[in-house]
Design a protein around this motif. Structure first.
Motif, PDB file in Angstrom:
ATOM      1  N   VAL A 172       0.831  -1.196   0.000  1.00 27.37           N
ATOM      2  CA  VAL A 172       0.000   0.000   0.000  1.00 27.37           C
ATOM      3  C   VAL A 172       0.866   1.248   0.000  1.00 27.37           C
ATOM      4  O   VAL A 172       1.933   1.293   0.614  1.00 27.37           O
ATOM      5  CB  VAL A 172      -0.948   0.022   1.229  1.00 27.37           C
ATOM      6  N   LEU A 173       0.402   2.252  -0.725  1.00 26.31           N
ATOM      7  CA  LEU A 173       0.991   3.588  -0.715  1.00 26.31           C
ATOM      8  C   LEU A 173      -0.120   4.570  -0.382  1.00 26.31           C
ATOM      9  O   LEU A 173      -1.130   4.631  -1.087  1.00 26.31           O
ATOM     10  CB  LEU A 173       1.604   3.931  -2.074  1.00 26.31           C
ATOM     11  N   VAL A 174       0.054   5.328   0.706  1.00 24.73           N
ATOM     12  CA  VAL A 174      -0.918   6.335   1.121  1.00 24.73           C
ATOM     13  C   VAL A 174      -0.315   7.710   0.857  1.00 24.73           C
ATOM     14  O   VAL A 174       0.829   7.984   1.244  1.00 24.73           O
ATOM     15  CB  VAL A 174      -1.268   6.198   2.617  1.00 24.73           C
ATOM     16  N   SER A 175      -1.071   8.562   0.205  1.00 25.90           N
ATOM     17  CA  SER A 175      -0.628   9.918  -0.095  1.00 25.90           C
ATOM     18  C   SER A 175      -1.623  10.923   0.469  1.00 25.90           C
ATOM     19  O   SER A 175      -2.822  10.835   0.196  1.00 25.90           O
ATOM     20  CB  SER A 175      -0.507  10.120  -1.608  1.00 25.90           C
ATOM     21  N   LEU A 176      -1.122  11.863   1.270  1.00 24.39           N
ATOM     22  CA  LEU A 176      -1.946  12.938   1.829  1.00 24.39           C
ATOM     23  C   LEU A 176      -1.281  14.255   1.442  1.00 24.39           C
ATOM     24  O   LEU A 176      -0.365  14.724   2.125  1.00 24.39           O
ATOM     25  CB  LEU A 176      -2.049  12.814   3.352  1.00 24.39           C
ATOM     26  N   GLY A 177      -1.716  14.823   0.341  1.00 21.77           N
ATOM     27  CA  GLY A 177      -1.047  16.021  -0.134  1.00 21.77           C
ATOM     28  C   GLY A 177       0.400  15.673  -0.477  1.00 21.77           C
ATOM     29  O   GLY A 177       0.670  14.798  -1.284  1.00 21.77           O
ATOM     30  N   GLY A 178       1.327  16.326   0.177  1.00 20.72           N
ATOM     31  CA  GLY A 178       2.741  16.074  -0.087  1.00 20.72           C
ATOM     32  C   GLY A 178       3.350  14.996   0.775  1.00 20.72           C
ATOM     33  O   GLY A 178       4.571  14.789   0.729  1.00 20.72           O
ATOM     34  N   ASP A 179       2.550  14.286   1.573  1.00 15.63           N
ATOM     35  CA  ASP A 179       3.064  13.267   2.491  1.00 15.63           C
ATOM     36  C   ASP A 179       2.698  11.877   1.988  1.00 15.63           C
ATOM     37  O   ASP A 179       1.522  11.564   1.809  1.00 15.63           O
ATOM     38  CB  ASP A 179       2.481  13.471   3.887  1.00 15.63           C
ATOM     39  N   ASP A 188       6.861  -4.112  -9.040  1.00 14.41           N
ATOM     40  CA  ASP A 188       8.205  -4.256  -9.605  1.00 14.41           C
ATOM     41  C   ASP A 188       8.760  -2.879  -9.943  1.00 14.41           C
ATOM     42  O   ASP A 188       8.086  -2.051 -10.554  1.00 14.41           O
ATOM     43  CB  ASP A 188       8.152  -5.107 -10.878  1.00 14.41           C
ATOM     44  N   GLY A 189       9.979  -2.621  -9.497  1.00 16.29           N
ATOM     45  CA  GLY A 189      10.613  -1.332  -9.757  1.00 16.29           C
ATOM     46  C   GLY A 189      10.319  -0.283  -8.713  1.00 16.29           C
ATOM     47  O   GLY A 189      10.776   0.858  -8.823  1.00 16.29           O
ATOM     48  N   GLY A 190       9.572  -0.649  -7.676  1.00 15.24           N
ATOM     49  CA  GLY A 190       9.266   0.304  -6.614  1.00 15.24           C
ATOM     50  C   GLY A 190       8.031   1.127  -6.930  1.00 15.24           C
ATOM     51  O   GLY A 190       7.469   1.067  -8.021  1.00 15.24           O
ATOM     52  N   TRP A 191       7.582   1.910  -5.944  1.00  7.84           N
ATOM     53  CA  TRP A 191       6.469   2.832  -6.145  1.00  7.84           C
ATOM     54  C   TRP A 191       6.950   3.990  -6.992  1.00  7.84           C
ATOM     55  O   TRP A 191       7.905   4.685  -6.626  1.00  7.84           O
ATOM     56  CB  TRP A 191       5.955   3.349  -4.804  1.00  7.84           C
ATOM     57  N   GLN A 192       6.319   4.224  -8.130  1.00  2.49           N
ATOM     58  CA  GLN A 192       6.708   5.308  -9.023  1.00  2.49           C
ATOM     59  C   GLN A 192       5.986   6.587  -8.600  1.00  2.49           C
ATOM     60  O   GLN A 192       4.757   6.647  -8.604  1.00  2.49           O
ATOM     61  CB  GLN A 192       6.392   4.959 -10.470  1.00  2.49           C
ATOM     62  N   VAL A 193       6.763   7.591  -8.240  1.00  2.00           N
ATOM     63  CA  VAL A 193       6.220   8.831  -7.689  1.00  2.00           C
ATOM     64  C   VAL A 193       6.676  10.018  -8.530  1.00  2.00           C
ATOM     65  O   VAL A 193       7.876  10.167  -8.811  1.00  2.00           O
ATOM     66  CB  VAL A 193       6.675   9.029  -6.225  1.00  2.00           C
ATOM     67  N   ASP A 201       6.676  24.103 -11.531  1.00  2.00           N
ATOM     68  CA  ASP A 201       7.945  23.588 -11.005  1.00  2.00           C
ATOM     69  C   ASP A 201       8.479  22.451 -11.867  1.00  2.00           C
ATOM     70  O   ASP A 201       7.709  21.748 -12.546  1.00  2.00           O
ATOM     71  CB  ASP A 201       7.751  23.078  -9.581  1.00  2.00           C
ATOM     72  N   PRO A 202       9.803  22.238 -11.843  1.00  2.00           N
ATOM     73  CA  PRO A 202      10.369  21.094 -12.560  1.00  2.00           C
ATOM     74  C   PRO A 202       9.856  19.787 -11.973  1.00  2.00           C
ATOM     75  O   PRO A 202       9.671  19.672 -10.763  1.00  2.00           O
ATOM     76  CB  PRO A 202      11.879  21.248 -12.352  1.00  2.00           C
ATOM     77  N   ALA A 203       9.595  18.809 -12.852  1.00  6.71           N
ATOM     78  CA  ALA A 203       9.071  17.518 -12.427  1.00  6.71           C
ATOM     79  C   ALA A 203      10.170  16.464 -12.479  1.00  6.71           C
ATOM     80  O   ALA A 203      11.089  16.536 -13.294  1.00  6.71           O
ATOM     81  CB  ALA A 203       7.908  17.101 -13.321  1.00  6.71           C
ATOM     82  N   GLN A 204      10.057  15.480 -11.600  1.00  2.00           N
ATOM     83  CA  GLN A 204      10.995  14.361 -11.597  1.00  2.00           C
ATOM     84  C   GLN A 204      10.280  13.113 -11.104  1.00  2.00           C
ATOM     85  O   GLN A 204       9.636  13.134 -10.061  1.00  2.00           O
ATOM     86  CB  GLN A 204      12.202  14.659 -10.697  1.00  2.00           C
ATOM     87  N   GLN A 205      10.386  12.031 -11.860  1.00  5.15           N
ATOM     88  CA  GLN A 205       9.815  10.768 -11.415  1.00  5.15           C
ATOM     89  C   GLN A 205      10.895   9.959 -10.717  1.00  5.15           C
ATOM     90  O   GLN A 205      12.003   9.794 -11.236  1.00  5.15           O
ATOM     91  CB  GLN A 205       9.254   9.963 -12.583  1.00  5.15           C
ATOM     92  N   VAL A 206      10.573   9.468  -9.518  1.00  4.09           N
ATOM     93  CA  VAL A 206      11.524   8.683  -8.742  1.00  4.09           C
ATOM     94  C   VAL A 206      10.849   7.395  -8.285  1.00  4.09           C
ATOM     95  O   VAL A 206       9.627   7.269  -8.289  1.00  4.09           O
ATOM     96  CB  VAL A 206      12.048   9.467  -7.512  1.00  4.09           C
ATOM     97  N   SER A 207      11.670   6.454  -7.860  1.00  3.13           N
ATOM     98  CA  SER A 207      11.180   5.177  -7.361  1.00  3.13           C
ATOM     99  C   SER A 207      11.337   5.138  -5.850  1.00  3.13           C
ATOM    100  O   SER A 207      12.424   5.371  -5.326  1.00  3.13           O
ATOM    101  CB  SER A 207      11.962   4.032  -8.008  1.00  3.13           C
ATOM    102  N   LEU A 208      10.240   4.861  -5.153  1.00  2.00           N
ATOM    103  CA  LEU A 208      10.245   4.786  -3.691  1.00  2.00           C
ATOM    104  C   LEU A 208      10.267   3.320  -3.284  1.00  2.00           C
ATOM    105  O   LEU A 208       9.410   2.529  -3.683  1.00  2.00           O
ATOM    106  CB  LEU A 208       9.007   5.477  -3.131  1.00  2.00           C
ATOM    107  N   ALA A 209      11.255   2.950  -2.476  1.00  2.00           N
ATOM    108  CA  ALA A 209      11.416   1.561  -2.060  1.00  2.00           C
ATOM    109  C   ALA A 209      10.304   1.149  -1.104  1.00  2.00           C
ATOM    110  O   ALA A 209       9.700   1.989  -0.433  1.00  2.00           O
ATOM    111  CB  ALA A 209      12.777   1.376  -1.392  1.00  2.00           C
TER     112      ALA A 209
END
Length: 314
Positions: A172-179, A188-193, A201-209
């Motif tokens: 599970v991934l819970v998102s509350l605004g910026g949290d 697979d590959g982690g949570w893509q955020v 603002d500049p955007a960047q996609q990262v993988s959250l373990a």
């Protein structure tokens, strides 16, 4: 995977689960946590435990397990950041016109009571050091008002993710605004955020373990006009005034959302000094300055810039 999104506390809440069949139950569990936190500590509802007990708190009184936990975690955040994150700034926010949900505040305030203190005002005695908490017995000096908004949202994300994983045994991934907080296995590959504060603002996609968390603090959101001045909600506790907006946003990844939120908020308060401070603590962070330039610390991946507003949704 499956996702549900709704509005809460003036921001967007969402829950993503690795097992689509678990989504309805997961959403219900997250909503239960949010309701419990809101009933315990909201500054904007007269029936919350925090506001109902304001007078007894000055003398010291027993509080619920939930409110005690939220205060305890807020004090932890204050200790981690040397007081840059202080949960006792409620009266300062009231003095700056933040006395209700921002959706209810006029863009240009029509009320003009006493002028807020000037930016060069004398430093405040740290309020968080004056709190007394022993189990569920809490004392808050009468001249202080708790504002647990930022840390409570982060704690809620941590609690909700843990509760969903424990009850439903799915990722599970819970998102509350910026949290953001995660628990259990991830795709697979982690949570893509997608990390992007506003469309400008500049955007960047990262993988959250799996099991990790992330928080973004912003000086571009939660803004309002008051007494002829533009305000934002992150205060420098030394003066009870909005911190200088050196950074448009600060994002930190850590092992808990509470910890990530504490250090992202403190980075805004510390301004230019935040870079070396985050590096010294080996914290993975992404800071966006007022001109849109990105600075990263602690192993955060170097950004591959995208034009603002382009895709990469997690």
């Amino acid at each position: 995977m499956a996702c549900e999104t709704w509005e809460v506390w003036g921001t967007e809440a969402s829950v993503v689960v690795t097992e689509p069949a678990a989504l309805t139950a997961a959403s219900a569990l997250v909503r239960q946590v949010l309701q419990s936190v809101d009933e315990a500590c909201s500054r904007f509802r007269s029936d919350s435990e925090l506001m109902r007990l304001r007078a007894p708190l000055a003398r010291g009184t027993e509080v619920s397990q939930t409110l005690a936990l939220l205060v305890r975690q807020a004090v932890r955040a204050a200790k981690w950041t040397g007081g840059d994150v202080d949960p006792t700034l409620g009266n300062n926010l009231l003095a700056l016109g933040y006395d209700r949900d921002l959706r209810s505040i006029d863009p240009i305030a029509r009320r003009s009571p006493a002028e807020p203190a000037a930016a060069g005002a004398a430093p405040h005695l740290p309020g968080w050091k004056r709190l007394r908490l022993d189990g569920t017995w809490l004392q808050v000096p009468a001249d202080l008002l708790l504002d647990l908004g930022a840390t409570a949202k982060a704690v809620a994300a941590d609690l909700a993710a843990a509760k969903v994983f424990e009850a439903l045994d799915c990722g599970v991934l819970v998102s509350l605004g910026g949290d953001l907080a995660s628990a259990g296995p991830c795709p697979d590959g982690g949570w893509q955020v997608l990390v992007q504060d506003t469309g400008a603002d500049p955007a960047q996609q990262v993988s959250l373990a799996p099991g990790c968390a992330m928080a973004t603090s912003s000086t571009r959101k939660r803004r309002w006009q008051y007494a002829g001045r533009e305000m934002h909600h992150i205060l420098d506790p030394r003066f009870g005034q909005p911190a200088e907006a050196v950074w448009r946003s600060a994002t930190v990844a850590s092992r808990s959302c509470l910890r990530a939120n504490a250090f992202s908020t403190a980075a805004i308060v510390r301004g230019y000094a935040a870079v070396g401070w985050l590096e010294s603590r080996k914290l993975a962070a992404r800071l966006v300055d007022r001109n849109g330039n990105v600075v990263v610390t602690g192993g955060w991946p170097q950004p591959a810039y995208q034009p603002a507003g382009e895709s990469a949704h997690g």
